[in-house]
Design a protein around this motif. Structure first.
Motif, short mmCIF file in Angstrom:
data_model
loop_
_atom_site.label_atom_id
_atom_site.label_comp_id
_atom_site.label_asym_id
_atom_site.label_seq_id
_atom_site.Cartn_x
_atom_site.Cartn_y
_atom_site.Cartn_z
N THR A 1 44.75 41.11 34.67
CA THR A 1 44.10 42.18 33.91
C THR A 1 42.78 42.50 34.58
OG1 THR A 1 45.11 41.38 31.85
CG2 THR A 1 43.24 42.91 31.67
N VAL A 2 42.64 43.75 34.98
CA VAL A 2 41.40 44.21 35.63
C VAL A 2 40.69 45.14 34.66
CG1 VAL A 2 40.37 45.27 37.65
CG2 VAL A 2 42.56 44.04 37.85
N SER A 3 39.58 44.66 34.14
CA SER A 3 38.88 45.43 33.13
C SER A 3 37.43 44.98 33.05
CB SER A 3 39.55 45.23 31.76
OG SER A 3 38.81 45.87 30.74
N SER A 4 36.56 45.93 32.71
CA SER A 4 35.15 45.59 32.52
C SER A 4 34.87 45.29 31.05
CB SER A 4 34.27 46.73 33.01
OG SER A 4 34.63 47.94 32.39
N GLN B 1 46.49 37.18 48.02
CA GLN B 1 45.03 37.33 47.87
C GLN B 1 44.76 38.78 47.53
OE1 GLN B 1 42.46 35.02 48.07
NE2 GLN B 1 41.20 36.73 47.35
N MET B 2 44.11 39.00 46.40
CA MET B 2 43.84 40.35 45.92
C MET B 2 42.34 40.56 45.84
SD MET B 2 46.74 40.64 42.92
CE MET B 2 45.85 39.54 41.83
N ASN B 3 41.86 41.50 46.62
CA ASN B 3 40.44 41.84 46.64
C ASN B 3 40.23 43.27 46.18
OD1 ASN B 3 39.93 39.28 47.81
ND2 ASN B 3 40.19 40.11 49.88
N SER B 4 39.01 43.60 45.86
CA SER B 4 38.66 44.96 45.43
C SER B 4 39.62 45.46 44.35
CB SER B 4 38.68 45.91 46.63
OG SER B 4 37.79 45.47 47.63
N LEU B 5 39.83 44.63 43.36
CA LEU B 5 40.80 44.96 42.32
C LEU B 5 40.36 46.18 41.52
CD1 LEU B 5 41.74 41.34 41.30
CD2 LEU B 5 43.37 43.11 41.96
N LYS B 6 41.36 46.94 41.11
CA LYS B 6 41.15 48.16 40.34
C LYS B 6 41.88 48.03 38.99
CE LYS B 6 41.35 50.87 44.61
NZ LYS B 6 42.03 52.00 45.30
N PRO B 7 41.45 48.78 37.99
CA PRO B 7 42.15 48.73 36.70
C PRO B 7 43.65 49.02 36.83
CG PRO B 7 40.05 49.83 36.45
CD PRO B 7 40.22 49.61 37.92
N GLU B 8 44.02 49.86 37.78
CA GLU B 8 45.44 50.19 37.95
C GLU B 8 46.25 49.05 38.56
OE1 GLU B 8 42.78 51.98 38.95
OE2 GLU B 8 43.17 52.96 40.90
N GLN C 1 36.88 41.57 36.60
CA GLN C 1 36.23 42.87 36.55
C GLN C 1 36.65 43.72 37.76
OE1 GLN C 1 32.00 42.22 36.28
NE2 GLN C 1 32.09 41.88 34.08
N PRO C 2 36.59 45.02 37.63
CA PRO C 2 36.86 45.88 38.79
C PRO C 2 36.00 45.48 39.98
CG PRO C 2 36.75 47.20 36.80
CD PRO C 2 36.33 45.81 36.41
#
Length: 115
Positions: free
Chosen positions: A112-115, A81-88, A13-14
């Protein structure tokens, strides 16, 4: 022939986090600058971050402050390490040397970053 295998992608999720790994079939990390690249649907592959053999890092402006690249030479592995992921940030993520060695592209790992 060196092979690179990416793993750790998934659906998040975002605002969430993921840690990607890139394992090499033999030691190249002690002499190579390693990078993470990504390719979003319909877009060209782009450099996300890279780390040199001394541990110095550099990031694309779009991920600065949110992503951290690191390496473990003893394990022949580089991490993202990926934090605060965004849909983009949705894309297939690949590792490779910098500059790129065309014969080292692996299959990548899908994020895939999606709600």
């Amino acid at each position: 022939q060196v092979q690179l295998v990416e793993s750790g992608g998934g659906l998040v999720q975002p605002g969430g986090s993921l840690r990607l790994s890139c394992a090499a079939s033999r030691s190249i990390f002690s002499i190579d600058t390693m990078g993470w690249y990504r390719q979003a649907p319909g877009k060209q592959r782009e450099l996300v971050a890279y780390i040199n053999s001394g541990g110095s890092t550099n990031y694309a402006d779009s991920v600065k402050g949110r992503f951290t690249i690191s390496r473990d030479n003893a394990k022949n592995t580089v991490y993202l390490q990926m934090n605060s992921l965004k849909p983009e940030d949705t894309a297939v993520y690949y590792c490779n040397t910098r500059p790129i060695r065309v014969n080292l592209w692996g299959r990548g790992t899908l994020v895939t970053v999606s709600s």
